[in-house]
Design a protein around this motif. Structure first.
Motif, mmCIF file in Angstrom:
data_model
loop_
_atom_site.group_PDB
_atom_site.id
_atom_site.type_symbol
_atom_site.label_atom_id
_atom_site.label_comp_id
_atom_site.label_asym_id
_atom_site.label_seq_id
_atom_site.Cartn_x
_atom_site.Cartn_y
_atom_site.Cartn_z
ATOM 1 N N ARG A 274 77.201 16.629 48.644
ATOM 2 C CA ARG A 274 77.543 16.744 47.220
ATOM 3 C C ARG A 274 77.585 15.368 46.552
ATOM 4 O O ARG A 274 77.148 15.206 45.405
ATOM 5 C CB ARG A 274 78.897 17.443 47.091
ATOM 6 N N ALA A 275 78.087 14.363 47.260
ATOM 7 C CA ALA A 275 78.169 13.012 46.708
ATOM 8 C C ALA A 275 76.775 12.442 46.449
ATOM 9 O O ALA A 275 76.513 11.855 45.394
ATOM 10 C CB ALA A 275 78.943 12.103 47.664
ATOM 11 N N PHE A 276 75.864 12.615 47.406
ATOM 12 C CA PHE A 276 74.494 12.127 47.220
ATOM 13 C C PHE A 276 73.802 12.888 46.089
ATOM 14 O O PHE A 276 73.048 12.296 45.306
ATOM 15 C CB PHE A 276 73.708 12.266 48.526
ATOM 16 N N ALA B 59 67.664 8.169 52.688
ATOM 17 C CA ALA B 59 68.235 8.283 51.343
ATOM 18 C C ALA B 59 67.198 8.060 50.250
ATOM 19 O O ALA B 59 67.297 8.644 49.165
ATOM 20 C CB ALA B 59 69.389 7.298 51.187
ATOM 21 N N GLU B 60 66.200 7.227 50.513
ATOM 22 C CA GLU B 60 65.195 6.947 49.485
ATOM 23 C C GLU B 60 64.463 8.214 49.066
ATOM 24 O O GLU B 60 64.106 8.381 47.896
ATOM 25 C CB GLU B 60 64.200 5.902 50.004
ATOM 26 N N ALA C 294 67.390 15.819 53.501
ATOM 27 C CA ALA C 294 67.268 14.460 54.027
ATOM 28 C C ALA C 294 68.419 14.108 54.964
ATOM 29 O O ALA C 294 68.211 13.523 56.035
ATOM 30 C CB ALA C 294 67.205 13.463 52.873
ATOM 31 N N LEU C 295 69.639 14.446 54.574
ATOM 32 C CA LEU C 295 70.791 14.097 55.396
ATOM 33 C C LEU C 295 70.848 14.920 56.679
ATOM 34 O O LEU C 295 71.282 14.423 57.723
ATOM 35 C CB LEU C 295 72.076 14.273 54.592
ATOM 36 N N GLY D 283 68.237 13.244 58.866
ATOM 37 C CA GLY D 283 68.741 11.950 59.307
ATOM 38 C C GLY D 283 69.871 12.092 60.305
ATOM 39 O O GLY D 283 69.945 11.349 61.294
ATOM 40 N N ASN D 284 70.759 13.039 60.065
ATOM 41 C CA ASN D 284 71.882 13.273 60.975
ATOM 42 C C ASN D 284 71.383 13.723 62.346
ATOM 43 O O ASN D 284 71.919 13.325 63.386
ATOM 44 C CB ASN D 284 72.818 14.323 60.379
ATOM 45 N N ARG D 285 70.323 14.542 62.349
ATOM 46 C CA ARG D 285 69.759 15.031 63.610
ATOM 47 C C ARG D 285 69.167 13.881 64.424
ATOM 48 O O ARG D 285 69.433 13.745 65.630
ATOM 49 C CB ARG D 285 68.680 16.079 63.331
#
Length: 269
Positions: A28-30, A213-214, A226-227, A230-232
């Motif tokens: 939510r923040a991103f 993030a880009e 994306a997250l 990336g988390n994976r």
């Protein structure tokens, strides 16, 4: 924003084994920051800063092209140099605490912000150990802290200095050292400080996430997509690092015996 929403990127900042970038509050923040940059156009994206605007956030603030930005106290000397009282470019400016955000899990307003500290060390290879020790003593003592406080460079670690006139400006403070005037905020912020993870592998694994993030800011992927990816990737690398850390130490006794045996075999051959 993620921290002020109650989220934390890892389960244990000192020695973590779980990444929390798929926490809905992080996503939510991103999403929120992306909305401000791409839809509402309230702030430039990171790619715009480097490719279109070709400027830094502090320079945009100094030139009054942005009204507010997030920074560290280390930007103060740069701003003071550019915005000298009485000069044509000068305008009244100050600092304040970052706003709080509602934690969706509790409905309560949470205020939190990342922070850190500085330390000084002496290399064991220095040819001037005595002089280096004197410098460290000066910088970490009252004289050095007062000098850095007057320069606006760093909040003193000694409480009495952090609450004194060298840091908190008063009527007798030289005008060029009065900005920012609200430096008491640096003391008020202490209860809300969230220190970053200190595990030595944080930089590597977090970089695998933040590199995605880009694609969020460019609009080619949602924050959730994306997250999650990336988390994976970062979690897989984290698991490898933790397994390597748990490997038994090399047995030098056995290694020595094997080495001698190989050496003897080579001579016999």
């Amino acid at each position: 924003v993620a921290l002020s929403s109650g989220a934390r990127y890892v389960d244990n900042p000192e020695s973590f084994d779980k990444l929390n970038f798929t926490d809905p509050r992080v996503i939510r923040a991103f999403d929120w920051v992306t909305e401000l940059a791409n839809e509402k156009r309230w702030l430039p994206s990171q790619s715009e800063l480097t490719s279109v605007v070709q400027s830094t956030a502090v320079d945009l603030f100094i030139s009054q092209r942005v009204a507010m930005y997030q920074c560290g106290i280390w930007d103060v000397p740069r701003i003071r140099q550019a915005l000298k009282p009485g000069s044509e470019k000068f305008f009244e400016w100050d600092i304040t605490l970052a706003p709080g955000h509602i934690d969706p899990a509790t409905g309560k307003v949470v205020r939190a912000a990342p922070s850190g500290g500085s330390g000084y060390a002496i290399l064991n290879s220095t040819p001037h150990p005595e002089e280096a020790w004197k410098l460290v003593q000066w910088m970490s003592g009252e004289p050095g802290m007062k000098a850095m406080a007057k320069a606006g460079l760093a909040q003193p670690a000694i409480k009495s200095l952090a609450m004194g006139p060298d840091w908190i400006p008063g009527p007798d403070t030289p005008i060029e050292q009065r900005y920012p005037a609200n430096r008491i905020a640096t003391d008020q912020a202490v209860p809300y400080v969230v220190l970053p993870p200190t595990a030595d592998y944080w930089g590597e694994v977090s970089g695998l996430v933040f590199s995605k993030a880009e694609s969020i800011y460019s609009g080619s992927a949602t924050a959730e997509q994306a997250l999650t990816e990336g988390n994976r990737i970062a979690t897989a690398r984290l698991e490898t690092i933790l397994k390597e850390d748990q490997l038994p130490a090399f047995n030098w006794n056995i290694g020595g015996v094997v080495g001698l045996a190989l050496f003897a075999a080579a001579l016999a051959w």
